[in-house]
Design a protein around this motif. Structure first.
Motif, PDB file in Angstrom:
ATOM      1  N   PHE A 153      -8.613  12.743   0.495  1.00  0.00           N
ATOM      2  CA  PHE A 153      -8.807  11.351   0.895  1.00  0.00           C
ATOM      3  C   PHE A 153      -8.162  10.393  -0.108  1.00  0.00           C
ATOM      4  CE2 PHE A 153     -12.223  14.166   2.109  1.00  0.00           C
ATOM      5  CZ  PHE A 153     -12.240  14.023   3.478  1.00  0.00           C
ATOM      6  N   PHE A 154      -7.530  10.988  -1.132  1.00  0.00           N
ATOM      7  CA  PHE A 154      -6.779  10.238  -2.135  1.00  0.00           C
ATOM      8  C   PHE A 154      -5.498  11.009  -2.422  1.00  0.00           C
ATOM      9  CE2 PHE A 154     -11.122   8.933  -2.802  1.00  0.00           C
ATOM     10  CZ  PHE A 154     -11.042   7.586  -3.107  1.00  0.00           C
TER      11      PHE A 154
ATOM     12  N   PRO B 219      -6.891   8.676   5.348  1.00  0.00           N
ATOM     13  CA  PRO B 219      -7.355   7.412   4.763  1.00  0.00           C
ATOM     14  C   PRO B 219      -8.725   7.032   5.309  1.00  0.00           C
ATOM     15  CG  PRO B 219      -5.686   7.001   6.439  1.00  0.00           C
ATOM     16  CD  PRO B 219      -5.794   8.488   6.315  1.00  0.00           C
TER      17      PRO B 219
ATOM     18  N   GLU C 239      -3.221   0.392  -2.687  1.00  0.00           N
ATOM     19  CA  GLU C 239      -2.956   1.829  -2.644  1.00  0.00           C
ATOM     20  C   GLU C 239      -1.509   2.251  -2.401  1.00  0.00           C
ATOM     21  OE1 GLU C 239      -4.889   3.616   0.948  1.00  0.00           O
ATOM     22  OE2 GLU C 239      -5.680   1.585   1.204  1.00  0.00           O
ATOM     23  N   THR C 240      -0.579   1.327  -2.227  1.00  0.00           N
ATOM     24  CA  THR C 240       0.809   1.759  -2.055  1.00  0.00           C
ATOM     25  C   THR C 240       1.738   0.947  -2.949  1.00  0.00           C
ATOM     26  OG1 THR C 240       1.144   0.248  -0.175  1.00  0.00           O
ATOM     27  CG2 THR C 240       0.503   2.515   0.339  1.00  0.00           C
TER      28      THR C 240
ATOM     29  N   GLN D  34       2.218   6.214  -1.165  1.00  0.00           N
ATOM     30  CA  GLN D  34       0.763   6.205  -1.288  1.00  0.00           C
ATOM     31  C   GLN D  34       0.321   6.650  -2.682  1.00  0.00           C
ATOM     32  OE1 GLN D  34      -1.522   5.560   1.465  1.00  0.00           O
ATOM     33  NE2 GLN D  34      -3.081   5.528  -0.127  1.00  0.00           N
TER      34      GLN D  34
ATOM     35  N   GLY E 145      -6.201   5.943  -2.747  1.00  0.00           N
ATOM     36  CA  GLY E 145      -6.682   5.821  -1.381  1.00  0.00           C
ATOM     37  C   GLY E 145      -7.460   4.528  -1.224  1.00  0.00           C
ATOM     38  N   THR E 146      -8.067   4.365  -0.066  1.00  0.00           N
ATOM     39  CA  THR E 146      -8.821   3.141   0.205  1.00  0.00           C
ATOM     40  C   THR E 146     -10.044   3.041  -0.700  1.00  0.00           C
ATOM     41  OG1 THR E 146      -8.083   3.232   2.495  1.00  0.00           O
ATOM     42  CG2 THR E 146      -9.969   1.815   2.003  1.00  0.00           C
TER      43      THR E 146
ATOM     44  N   ILE F  97       0.481  -0.897   2.826  1.00  0.00           N
ATOM     45  CA  ILE F  97      -0.820  -0.766   3.466  1.00  0.00           C
ATOM     46  C   ILE F  97      -1.720  -1.939   3.098  1.00  0.00           C
ATOM     47  CG2 ILE F  97      -2.903   0.663   3.588  1.00  0.00           C
ATOM     48  CD1 ILE F  97      -0.396   1.849   4.968  1.00  0.00           C
TER      49      ILE F  97
ATOM     50  N   SER G  34      -5.210  -2.718   2.315  1.00  0.00           N
ATOM     51  CA  SER G  34      -6.455  -2.039   1.967  1.00  0.00           C
ATOM     52  C   SER G  34      -7.667  -2.887   2.323  1.00  0.00           C
ATOM     53  CB  SER G  34      -6.480  -1.713   0.471  1.00  0.00           C
ATOM     54  OG  SER G  34      -5.341  -0.992   0.083  1.00  0.00           O
TER      55      SER G  34
END
Length: 425
Positions: A74-75, A93, A317-318, A323, A326-327, A370, A372
């Motif tokens: 998830f990361f 994500p 996160e980007t 990436q 993560g969120t 992205i 977030s």
């Protein structure tokens, strides 16, 4: 039935093709067992690993153990670059709270590999410094393998695990990962000074990881009766408790307690949480719960970002479309602070990157970047140049406030580009 004691080198033989295997992340990563899996690659044939890795702490690419191994994460970190390119690493994500729900919705997990403290006199181990997803993965596990580490602090909270719950234990003696305290630049110091003005005596704080939240915590020495409800705590918390700034005496729930899901720092922090009844380790279903945060009066969320555009959209996160991380729990806590009576949230970031050559306040997030945190969730944006309050602001007022906290050298360009946007509309 009591668990069977085995060496780490015996764990790979317990896996078989087709299994789903959860491996604990954060500062509780079972490093001895992972080393055994790394040195016996055949054991990972057709194994689907699942782990909530934390960037900057965890670096193991489980999908690289075998050409037929896969991993769900998830990361994202640079360690997963090659296996992701080969479509062996699956990135999902999700808000941190939703990861818990995702795990809870799985039918089962064949093998769960965790790290815990040594048992107490009653034969119960604690979750140590990482409780985050422990309850749900233990509930779903068919086989539980635990590293019982003599260096793992015995902590309090919602998890006490009887030795009988484990199928196998691996007794180890290795230190926990040390997360060094970062040095603060003058720019970070100024961010801390501005952000501290948004924090009042008696507030309950949540904070993310990294140098920016650390800078803010370092400027709270004049505050009184602060509380903590956070996904993670660091060494700065120890100083705030020892100086009397943090005591939790004004918390509307969990009064007098520091509530966290994990601890990441140096040995000083790990010694602080060891058998400390003031610190309660709770799972994500509690730390990131909107229902819980709604009960916390004056709840203040403190997080960071990579860049913010003039609409108020946050990218955390980007970088150039790539990436990183993560969120995470940023949105969980921002929305929780909004539900809190007198709650507040702030996103703090340096105004520039690349040695001052690139503005982190941008006209509009570029294609491939992205979002977030949505613009409708954002409240305060803090840089070393001040505070932008976006509450109840129009589009133009938002842009004006954000340009005012950008680095001065970039303000004319941002203003010109924003004017061009308005003409386009």
């Amino acid at each position: 039935m009591m668990p069977k004691r085995i060496g780490a080198e015996a764990v790979p033989s317990l896996l078989s093709p087709g299994m789903r295997v959860y491996v604990q992340g954060s500062t509780s990563e079972p490093v001895a067992i992972l080393e055994a899996l790394r040195t016996q690659p055949q054991a990972s044939q057709q194994i689907h690993y699942l782990s909530v890795v934390i960037p900057g702490i965890n670096h193991t690419d489980f999908a690289a153990f075998h050409e037929e191994a896969k991993m769900t994460t998830f990361f994202m970190t640079s360690a997963f670059k090659h296996s992701f390119a080969q479509e062996k690493t699956i990135f999902i994500p999700m808000h941190f709270s939703e990861i818990y729900t995702y795990l809870d919705q799985l039918d089962s997990i064949d093998v769960v590999i965790i790290q815990v403290s040594q048992p107490d006199a009653q034969g119960y181990c604690s979750a140590g410094v990482s409780c985050d997803f422990m309850p749900v993965v233990l509930r779903k596990a068919q086989i539980v393998i635990a590293e019982v580490n003599g260096h793992m602090p015995h902590t309090y909270g919602s998890i006490r695990i009887s030795l009988e719950h484990f199928d196998y234990i691996v007794e180890v003696e290795h230190p926990l990962p040390q997360i060094a305290t970062l040095s603060l630049t003058p720019e970070l110091v100024r961010i801390g000074q501005y952000a501290a003005t948004l924090i009042e005596d008696g507030d309950t704080l949540q904070f993310g990881v990294g140098s920016v939240p650390l800078a803010i915590l370092g400027h709270l020495t004049e505050k009184q009766n602060l509380g903590i409800h956070s996904g993670m705590i660091c060494d700065a918390v120890v100083e705030l408790v020892e100086s009397g700034v943090v005591n939790g005496s004004q918390k509307s729930i969990d009064r007098g307690k520091i509530v966290t899901g994990m601890a990441a720092g140096t040995e000083r922090l790990y010694q602080f949480v060891h058998r400390n009844p003031m610190v309660e380790f709770r799972p994500v279903s509690y730390t990131h719960s909107l229902e819980v945060m709604k009960q916390l009066d004056s709840f203040v969320s403190i997080n960071s970002a990579i860049e913010v555009d003039l609409f108020g959209q946050v990218n955390a996160e980007t970088i150039h479309g790539v990436q990183y991380g993560g969120t995470g729990g940023q949105v969980d806590f921002i929305r929780g602070s909004r539900l809190s009576s007198k709650g507040r949230s702030m996103i703090a970031l340096l105004a520039t990157a690349a040695s001052g050559t690139r503005s982190r306040i941008v006209t509009q997030l570029s294609s491939g970047t992205i979002v977030s945190t949505a613009r409708t969730d954002v409240q305060f944006i803090v840089t070393e140049y001040g505070i932008a309050d976006l509450r109840n602001k129009s589009l133009g007022e938002r842009a004006e406030a954000l340009i005012a906290v950008a680095a001065p050298v970039f303000r004319p360009e941002l203003t010109a580009k924003w004017d061009a946007h308005k003409r386009m509309w």
